[in-house]
Write an enzyme that holds these catalytic residues in place. Structure first.
Site, PDB file in Angstrom:
ATOM      1  N   TYR A 278       0.843  -1.207   0.000  1.00 17.30           N
ATOM      2  CA  TYR A 278       0.000   0.000   0.000  1.00 17.30           C
ATOM      3  C   TYR A 278       0.876   1.254   0.000  1.00 17.30           C
ATOM      4  O   TYR A 278       0.638   2.190  -0.778  1.00 17.30           O
ATOM      5  CB  TYR A 278      -0.919  -0.015   1.213  1.00 17.30           C
ATOM      6  CG  TYR A 278      -1.611   1.294   1.496  1.00 17.30           C
ATOM      7  CD1 TYR A 278      -2.698   1.721   0.741  1.00 17.30           C
ATOM      8  CD2 TYR A 278      -1.180   2.119   2.536  1.00 17.30           C
ATOM      9  CE1 TYR A 278      -3.329   2.921   0.998  1.00 17.30           C
ATOM     10  CE2 TYR A 278      -1.807   3.322   2.801  1.00 17.30           C
ATOM     11  CZ  TYR A 278      -2.872   3.717   2.032  1.00 17.30           C
ATOM     12  OH  TYR A 278      -3.491   4.918   2.297  1.00 17.30           O
ATOM     13  N   LEU A 279       1.882   1.268   0.856  1.00 15.46           N
ATOM     14  CA  LEU A 279       2.751   2.442   0.955  1.00 15.46           C
ATOM     15  C   LEU A 279       3.551   2.648  -0.330  1.00 15.46           C
ATOM     16  O   LEU A 279       3.809   3.790  -0.733  1.00 15.46           O
ATOM     17  CB  LEU A 279       3.687   2.306   2.162  1.00 15.46           C
ATOM     18  CG  LEU A 279       3.001   2.332   3.530  1.00 15.46           C
ATOM     19  CD1 LEU A 279       4.007   2.040   4.638  1.00 15.46           C
ATOM     20  CD2 LEU A 279       2.314   3.673   3.780  1.00 15.46           C
TER      21      LEU A 279
END
Length: 213
Positions: free
Chosen positions: A126-127
């Site tokens: 996600y990051l």
């Protein structure tokens, strides 16, 4: 000003529309994927626009002066959806904004997206998606602001934050309602133009905090 909110049907997106609709100075458009979501956007004071970040978004940005990207695939959808929405969807919207001459782009990002490999293992994909979208925005030539909040809560808005290039991530949080207030205010706050900053709940009124960046 015509402002498009991507992710308008999400919790934070809805709160952004509410914030921007209070002033009556701007026309707020909510990007939604399903026709049945349209009435909810109208009830918040926005104008619905049907578009999907996984398909063409060119028409959605027509005649817009500013875009706020507050979309997210959610934690339960898996890495493919995260890539499709949080990375590729954001990049697609940035490119459409540039092509159509939209000058202003505000990105809701996340703390940790500057160094994804140092985040929790379950959050790294996600990051990385947020990181890639943020970098694409920085290189786009658009007048951008990238806002990176710490952990989000559903608490009532306090209206006070700590904002800086880096803030303490440990044991800090911020209500989504305050994040929405920040995103709404940075659109016209010139002190935030072409800047990336992090936020958590603090002791400075939002307007004051943004002017210290």
């Amino acid at each position: 000003m015509n402002i498009l909110i991507a992710g308008a049907n999400g919790t934070t997106g809805k709160k952004i529309i509410e914030e921007l609709s209070k002033t009556q100075q701007d026309t707020v458009y909510g990007m939604i994927r399903k026709e049945e979501q349209a009435q909810g956007i109208k009830d918040l004071g926005g104008q619905p626009i049907l578009a999907d970040l996984e398909e063409s978004v060119d028409k959605a940005v027509d005649n817009m002066d500013a875009i706020v990207f507050a979309a997210g695939s959610g934690p339960k959808t898996g890495p493919d959806k995260t890539t499709a929405v949080d990375k590729n969807g954001a990049i697609k919207l940035i490119d459409a904004a540039k092509k159509k001459g939209v000058g202003r782009f505000v990105m809701l990002s996340s703390v940790g997206s500057d160094q994804p490999q140092q985040g929790p293992e379950g959050m790294q994909h996600y990051l990385e998606a947020k990181h890639d979208a943020d970098e694409h925005l920085k290189e786009s030539g658009l007048t951008y602001t990238i806002v990176r909040p710490v952990a989000l809560t559903n608490d009532q808005a306090v209206g006070k934050i700590k904002a800086d290039a880096k803030v303490d991530h440990v044991d800090t949080s911020i209500p989504r309602a305050d994040v929405a207030k920040v995103l709404a205010q940075v659109i016209s706050e010139k002190n935030t133009f072409n800047k990336t900053f992090e936020i958590h709940s603090g002791d400075q009124p939002i307007k004051e905090a943004l002017k210290t960046l």
